[in-house]
Design an enzyme around this catalytic site. Sequence first.
Site, PDB file in Angstrom:
ATOM      1  N   CYS A 198       0.802  -1.222   0.000  1.00  0.00           N
ATOM      2  CA  CYS A 198       0.000   0.000   0.000  1.00  0.00           C
ATOM      3  C   CYS A 198       0.836   1.275   0.000  1.00  0.00           C
ATOM      4  CB  CYS A 198      -0.942  -0.011   1.189  1.00  0.00           C
ATOM      5  SG  CYS A 198      -1.890  -1.536   1.298  1.00  0.00           S
TER       6      CYS A 198
ATOM      7  N   HIS B 250      -2.890   7.385   6.751  1.00  0.00           N
ATOM      8  CA  HIS B 250      -3.143   6.073   6.149  1.00  0.00           C
ATOM      9  C   HIS B 250      -4.550   5.624   6.525  1.00  0.00           C
ATOM     10  CE1 HIS B 250      -2.043   2.436   4.133  1.00  0.00           C
ATOM     11  NE2 HIS B 250      -2.244   1.688   5.218  1.00  0.00           N
TER      12      HIS B 250
ATOM     13  N   PHE C  78       1.691  -3.627   3.800  1.00  0.00           N
ATOM     14  CA  PHE C  78       2.010  -4.965   4.308  1.00  0.00           C
ATOM     15  C   PHE C  78       3.505  -5.226   4.104  1.00  0.00           C
ATOM     16  CE2 PHE C  78      -2.336  -7.336   3.805  1.00  0.00           C
ATOM     17  CZ  PHE C  78      -2.878  -6.513   4.776  1.00  0.00           C
TER      18      PHE C  78
END
Length: 420
Positions: free
Chosen positions: A166, A306, A406
């Site tokens: 991401c 985020h 991740f």
Amino acid sequence: MELKRVVVTGLGAVTPIGNDVKTTWENALNGVSGAGPITQFDASKFKTRFACEVKDFDISKYLDRKEARKCDRYTQLAVAASEEAILDSGLDFEKENRDRIGVLVSAGIGGIKTFEEEVGNYYTHMEMGPKFNPFFIPKMIADIATGFISIRHGLRGPNFGTVSACASSTHSTITAFDFIRLGKAEVIIAGGAEAAVCASGIGGFNALTALSTRNDSPETASRPFSKSRDGFVLGEGSACLILEELEHALARGAKIYAEVVGGGMSADAYHLTASHPEGVGAKLVMENSLADANMKPEEIDYINVHGTSTPVGDPSELKAIKAVFGDSAYDMNISSTKSMTGHLLGAAGAIEALFCTLAVQNDIVPPTINFTEGDEDPEIDYKLNLTFGKAQKRTVRAALSNTFGFGGHNACVIVKKFTK
């Protein structure tokens, strides 16, 4: 050596809340959710049956049928966003040195839908022997969007895609920024694209228990900073920013949205999928970005967090912000636009950098939607201005965009108002 200055001169977007920048931005300011029941496959047996899909997307506006068939949906979305950004920038490649123009458009996953279809077709018809589409591999790989765009326009500068889940498109933006300020390119199309709303995408994230399962109310499922948050909402789309060396932009009379002034990177070194609960990596990456920009914490007026709406991620990020910004954390605006767009995975950083750029240009901060009174989480400090419910007008001198992927990959980029 003296580093060159880098500015944003073009924007393009295809998102769950709009198929261009104007519509996406207006809907973000108005708090419109892009979530709804999944239409791209039968999700009736899945734990999660909704997503933030791009709606009414017509690739024929950009590619003929033959060319479109060579591209996974993620590449198609990237082409559309890049075309809008190029047009918006006013660049005429016929008048430019194409050896000095690059493309860095990233994906965290890439052509997962193509992979699913091709492998599924093989196992369904395996008694007939192996039969694969000759474009299977180039449609699937995570770097092909950037290659396709460069081929389309004959751009021979730096060309690759960073893969950091991401954080992918934020890493692309930072890398483009570095290449230009080091004099290795004059213009770079930077951004990201993702299209993982398919059985394997939804099923895989469901298996991780990462997705919200609020099937009765998809539009309110992404609820960052709420006690009842239960996971992120998968999104898809693409965003591109034209980054350009300042003198090059001024020489051609380009409009300038904002200046890119810093980027930071770090690793959590903690867990495959979870953020560090104390925000160790998040703290480090924000400190690195401020140091790179030679800025003080109090000079940042807005953070696009985020903020994925996960139980661990949201409070850990706010802990990191308070650790880095101290008292000035209470003077800034913070918002999670994922509450509207969903989580675009590898494209998240690009669309959120675009939102930061427009916030700086227009002095307005898009909201965090779906928070309601009575849904307070004791781990969240609500004295922070989390921009709940409605966009807020304020002077935005500089904005910071956070992305965490991740694998513990963290990346931040800072944009500020352009002054000569």
